[in-house]
Design a protein around this motif. Structure first.
Motif, PDB file in Angstrom:
ATOM      1  N   ASP A 146       0.978  -1.264  -0.104  1.00  8.01           N
ATOM      2  CA  ASP A 146       0.074  -0.073   0.038  1.00  8.01           C
ATOM      3  C   ASP A 146       0.991   1.257   0.048  1.00  8.01           C
ATOM      4  O   ASP A 146       0.427   2.222  -0.785  1.00  8.01           O
ATOM      5  CB  ASP A 146      -0.997  -0.090   1.213  1.00  8.01           C
ATOM      6  N   SER A 147       1.925   1.220   0.842  1.00  9.66           N
ATOM      7  CA  SER A 147       3.009   2.290   0.641  1.00  9.66           C
ATOM      8  C   SER A 147       3.523   2.579  -0.673  1.00  9.66           C
ATOM      9  O   SER A 147       3.697   3.757  -1.160  1.00  9.66           O
ATOM     10  CB  SER A 147       4.147   1.966   1.677  1.00  9.66           C
ATOM     11  N   ASN A 150       0.027   3.303  -3.058  1.00  9.60           N
ATOM     12  CA  ASN A 150      -0.713   4.722  -2.925  1.00  9.60           C
ATOM     13  C   ASN A 150      -0.086   5.639  -2.233  1.00  9.60           C
ATOM     14  O   ASN A 150      -0.625   6.782  -1.975  1.00  9.60           O
ATOM     15  CB  ASN A 150      -1.851   4.336  -2.100  1.00  9.60           C
ATOM     16  N   THR A 152       1.005   5.817   0.751  1.00  6.48           N
ATOM     17  CA  THR A 152       0.543   5.878   2.171  1.00  6.48           C
ATOM     18  C   THR A 152       2.019   5.665   3.101  1.00  6.48           C
ATOM     19  O   THR A 152       2.945   5.129   2.670  1.00  6.48           O
ATOM     20  CB  THR A 152      -0.258   4.853   2.666  1.00  6.48           C
ATOM     21  N   LYS A 153       2.142   6.443   4.250  1.00  9.33           N
ATOM     22  CA  LYS A 153       2.825   6.101   5.170  1.00  9.33           C
ATOM     23  C   LYS A 153       3.157   4.872   5.736  1.00  9.33           C
ATOM     24  O   LYS A 153       2.041   4.155   6.191  1.00  9.33           O
ATOM     25  CB  LYS A 153       2.944   7.164   6.347  1.00  9.33           C
TER      26      LYS A 153
END
Length: 364
Positions: A146-147, A150, A152-153
Motif C-alpha cells: 500500500d505504501s 498509494n 501511504t506512510k
C-alpha cells in the motif's frame, strides 16, 4: 520424522495437471530447475493450462518463474509454496512485486508456514504462534504494498514484525498491475481461518478429503471472510487432488501403490491427524509416524486400505476421472490440479484425461 524414500515426494508439480468445470481453472506445474523452467512453461501455455506453480523444495521457487514469465504471454504463475517464515515481509513483498510487474500481473504469491523443525533447523529462523504470525506477515506485506502503490506512510507495528521505514530510494513505486494475489497453504482451523481473513485464496493440502474440505475447511474460511468483511466471491480454493489412473491393470496398480505411500507419508505427520480423525482413522496416525521413523515406507503404504485410498483419491480410468472430480468438487474448488505421485503419470494417462475434459467443452 525421517525423509521420504527415493521417488516419494511431498509435491510433484511437473506431474500435475488439472480439471475445469464452470468455476475451475486448469493448473499445472513446471520443474523447479532453471534449466527446464522456460521450456516447461511454454509447453504448458500451448497445452492450454491457465497457470503453473513452482514449489520450494530443492530449488528457489521464485527464480524459475522469471524465466516462465519471459517465455510466455498469458500463463498464470504462482508459488505453491514459498516458505514465508524463511523470509520476512519486506523481502517477500519486494520479490512478489517485481515478479508481478515483470509478468504483467500474472504472478500469484503462494505462501506456507512449513513446520517448526524446518524453520528452526533448516532456515535458522524463529518459530512461534504460526497462525497469528502468518496473519501478521501477510498484513505487513499488504501495508508495504500500500505504501508503494498509494504513497501511504509505512507504519506497521505488530507483535512479530515492525515496518516503519520506507524512503524514496527503497520504494519501487506504484505498479500498473497492483499487488499480486496472495494464496495461503493451510490445514488446521487456525491457519485456514487466517487464509479467509487476509489472503485472496487458499492452497488446499493434498492430504484432504471432500468431507474435510466441506465440513472443516470451508467453514473456517467463511469465518475469516466474514471477519474481513468479504464474501466467498472474493476467494479462491486451489486443490491438488490425488488421482489414481492408468491404461492397464499394471499402471493402475503402480498408481495406487504410489498414491498409498504418499497418503501414508502425509498421514504420519501429527499436524494432519485431524483429517484422519474426521473419518474415524485417527489411531492410524501414530502407527504411521512410528513406521516413518524406521523408514518402513512400503509397510506404511500397505496400511492405506481401499476405503482410505478412495476417500483421498479419485480412482478410475482416464475418461472417468474428470467426471468424478467435477462431481466431488465442481461447486467448491476454483482451481484444481491432478496430484499423481507415481511414475508413468506423464505418459498417455494425463493427455487422455485432458481430452475427456475438452470433449465436454471448457466453459468460460
Amino acid at each position: 520424522m525421517g525423509s521420504p524414500p527415493d521417488g516419494l515426494v511431498a509435491w510433484r508439480p511437473y506431474l500435475s495437471t488439472s480439471v475445469c468445470s464452470r468455476r475451475m481453472k486448469i493448473d499445472g506445474g513446471i520443474r523447479p530447475s532453471l534449466r527446464h523452467a522456460a521450456g516447461d512453461a511454454q509447453k504448458a501455455e500451448v497445452a492450454g493450462y491457465d497457470a503453473v506453480w513452482t514449489a520450494e523444495t530443492s530449488h528457489d521457487p521464485f527464480l524459475p518463474l522469471v524465466l516462465a514469465a519471459e517465455h510466455t504471454e498469458n500463463l498464470g504463475l504462482g508459488t505453491s509454496i514459498a516458505v514465508a517464515f524463511a523470509r520476512n515481509p519486506m523481502t517477500t513483498a519486494n520479490t512478489a512485486w517485481d515478479l508481478s510487474g515483470y509478468s504483467r500481473g500474472r504472478f500469484m504469491l503462494g505462501l506456507g508456514s512449513q513446520i517448526k523443525p524446518h524453520i528452526e533447523k533448516r532456515f535458522s529462523m524463529p518459530w512461534s504462534h504460526p497462525a497469528p504470525r502468518m496473519k501478521e506477515f501477510i498484513s505487513a506485506m499488504r501495508a508495504i504494498w500500500d505504501s508503494w502503490q498509494n504513497g501511504t506512510k509505512l507504519d506497521f507495528r505488530g507483535n512479530f514484525y515492525t515496518h516503519t521505514l520506507m524512503t524514496p530510494f527503497f520504494n519501487p513505486g506504484p505498479s500498473e498491475y497492483g499487488p499480486p494475489k496472495v494464496f495461503l497453504a493451510a490445514v488446521g482451523h487456525g491457519m485456514t481461518r487466517v487464509a479467509g481473513e487476509v489472503a485472496d485464496g487458499m492452497l488446499v493440502h493434498g492430504f484432504t478429503t471432500e468431507r474435510y474440505l466441506r465440513e472443516r475447511t470451508l467453514p473456517a474460511v467463511l469465518e475469516g471472510l466474514e471477519a474481513s468483511g468479504r464474501s466467498r466471491r472474493d476467494f479462491q480454493f486451489s486443490y491438488p487432488a490425488f488421482v489414481v489412473s492408468g491404461e492397464t491393470e499394471q499402471e493402475m496398480e503402480a498408481a495406487a501403490t504410489g498414491t498409498r505411500k504418499q497418503i501414508a507419508f502425509y498421514g504420519s505427520t501429527p499436524a494432519y491427524r485431524p483429517v484422519l480423525e474426521l473419518h474415524g482413522w485417527g489411531d492410524l496416525q501414530p502407527e504411521l509416524n512410528t513406521l516413518s521413523k524406521r523408514g518402513e515406507w512400503d509397510e506404511m503404504g500397505r496400511l492405506i486400505d481401499d476405503d482410505i485410498l478412495n476417500a483421498f483419491a479419485v480412482v478410475g480410468a482416464p475418461d472417468e476421472v474428470p467426471k468424478v472430480l467435477n462431481a466431488r468438487f465442481g461447486d467448491l474448488v476454483d482451481r484444481l490440479n491432478f496430484y499423481t505421485p507415481y511414475d508413468g503419470a506423464g505418459g498417455s494417462t494425463i493427455p487422455k484425461m485432458l481430452g475427456a475434459l475438452r470433449e465436454s467443452g471448457r466453459p468460460e
